[in-house]
Write a protein that holds these residues in place. Structure first.
Motif, PDB file in Angstrom:
ATOM      1  N   MET A 302       0.827  -1.211   0.000  1.00 23.28           N
ATOM      2  CA  MET A 302       0.000   0.000   0.000  1.00 23.28           C
ATOM      3  C   MET A 302       0.861   1.261   0.000  1.00 23.28           C
ATOM      4  O   MET A 302       0.483   2.285  -0.567  1.00 23.28           O
ATOM      5  N   GLU A 303       2.031   1.145   0.645  1.00 25.62           N
ATOM      6  CA  GLU A 303       2.939   2.290   0.689  1.00 25.62           C
ATOM      7  C   GLU A 303       3.439   2.643  -0.705  1.00 25.62           C
ATOM      8  O   GLU A 303       3.592   3.810  -1.052  1.00 25.62           O
ATOM      9  N   ILE A 304       3.721   1.622  -1.517  1.00 31.75           N
ATOM     10  CA  ILE A 304       4.125   1.855  -2.904  1.00 31.75           C
ATOM     11  C   ILE A 304       2.927   2.310  -3.731  1.00 31.75           C
ATOM     12  O   ILE A 304       3.020   3.215  -4.557  1.00 31.75           O
ATOM     13  N   ALA A 305       1.772   1.676  -3.472  1.00 31.23           N
ATOM     14  CA  ALA A 305       0.593   1.839  -4.332  1.00 31.23           C
ATOM     15  C   ALA A 305       0.113   3.281  -4.441  1.00 31.23           C
ATOM     16  O   ALA A 305      -0.038   3.827  -5.530  1.00 31.23           O
ATOM     17  N   ARG A 306      -0.181   3.900  -3.285  1.00 30.56           N
ATOM     18  CA  ARG A 306      -0.610   5.303  -3.234  1.00 30.56           C
ATOM     19  C   ARG A 306      -1.741   5.615  -4.220  1.00 30.56           C
ATOM     20  O   ARG A 306      -1.765   6.673  -4.842  1.00 30.56           O
TER      21      ARG A 306
END
Length: 365
Positions: A302-306
């Motif tokens: 989720m941190e990468i996804a944004r």
């Protein structure tokens, strides 16, 4: 400045995310005038290098056993490196951190990159997990600086140990686009004609959820599974058995080079159902190719996804199936997400910026 890279298996190699990071980071450091020596584990399957893109390569003895490989290689790499008097000893991953006490004993500057909480990974037994956790604690005790790849792991170290760490993410290079030549010859694949899973085949990558979800779908779009299971043979055999019963699943084994570029270039959708990650290199790469990605909703993804990828509930094959079926019916959304994802990762996960941040860690005392 002279830097020793210790803890990876071999470079150049794509056997895991650690190796991709060490190779790219070392290459960028050399370009900036820093001397880099990488300590490769000896392997009869790996081409021998004395130098690669300006990086000096030294081979060290190890044993070909999963639970001993990293610690034995790191012990001999550390002994060898201590004779060369580096400015920085940069260790990668938690297992190799069991040897940090040695350079610390000689008052050397030690930097550690934690690529993930390895003791949580399902492929390790109780004893191996305990040793990995000990490696983590040695990093806290003996490392001058600890680099982490996600804010979630940064918070973990603060909450668990009260230890400050430095967040520096993985990087990604511009995509190398290729037409569907080899993949058409070898597997009958065409542009935008398949779903792609590309990662190591180990339990924490959650591939079994993807296969379950795909089995329940009414689709003729092939699912391509690209990766090897060298370090998780039992799980790999389980995956093979699952796939034998389902039409349209293609297992390529380990891929790199032109075949890798073609698979990323021509995939309709990239899927990563992992339950444990540090920071998924393959996800960054898929986004750099402008691919729409569907990933599990663990914090590291989720941190990468944004908001630039689609997500599903981790460990939930039914939710994965529903999200897959939905996104396959939305070509305009897939194209838009892919384009935005590409712009985002190339701006935010630039190797040159990441290298500059790493050099600052090396220099700060």
């Amino acid at each position: 400045m002279k830097v020793a890279m210790i803890g990876h298996k071999q470079i150049p190699s794509r056997v895991g995310g650690v190796e991709v990071v060490v190779e790219n980071l070392s290459e960028q450091l050399v370009k900036k005038g820093i001397e880099v020596d990488a300590y490769n584990r000896k392997s009869k399957y790996q081409k021998k290098y004395k130098q690669y893109k300006g990086i000096r390569i030294y081979e060290v003895f190890t044993v070909q056993k999963k639970r001993l490989d990293a610690i034995v290689a790191t012990f001999f790499a550390t002994l060898k490196a201590l004779r060369r008097n580096y400015d920085v000893y940069h260790y990668h991953a938690e297992g190799p951190c069991l040897m940090l006490w040695l350079p610390h004993l000689f008052h050397k500057r030690v930097v550690v990159t934690i690529h993930g909480l390895d003791w949580q990974r399902a492929k390790w037994g109780k004893l191996a997990s305990k040793m990995l956790l000990t490696g983590e604690k040695f990093a806290v005790k003996y490392a001058d600086e600890i680099i982490v790849l996600s804010q979630n792991i940064k918070k973990y170290f603060q909450d668990t140990y009260g230890r400050e760490t430095i967040f520096i993410p993985n990087g990604v290079s511009k995509a190398t686009y290729r037409k569907a030549n080899l993949i058409k010859q070898n597997y009958g694949l065409t542009k935008n004609g398949y779903l792609l899973f590309l990662a190591r085949i180990v339990p924490e990558k959650g591939l079994h959820y993807l296969i379950e979800a795909y089995k329940r779908m009414d689709t003729e779009i092939p699912l391509v599974i690209a990766g090897d299971w060298q370090y998780s043979v039992e799980y790999g055999k389980k995956i093979q058995q699952m796939c034998e019963k389902i039409p349209n699943i293609i297992m390529t084994g380990f891929v790199q080079g032109e075949l890798l570029y073609e698979l990323f270039s021509n995939a309709l959708l990239y899927i990563l159902p992992s339950e444990v990650e540090g920071m998924a290199i393959s996800l960054l790469e898929a986004m750099s190719y402008g691919k729409c990605c569907l990933v599990s909703d663990i914090p590291e993804n989720m941190e990468i996804a944004r908001g630039y990828v689609e997500t599903f509930r981790s460990g939930d094959a039914n939710d994965l199936r529903e999200k897959l079926e939905k996104i396959l019916q939305e070509p305009d959304k897939r194209e838009l997400l892919g384009k935005k994802a590409q712009e985002y990762v190339l701006a935010q996960y630039n190797w040159e910026q990441i290298t500059d941040a790493t050099i600052k860690v090396y220099e700060d005392k």
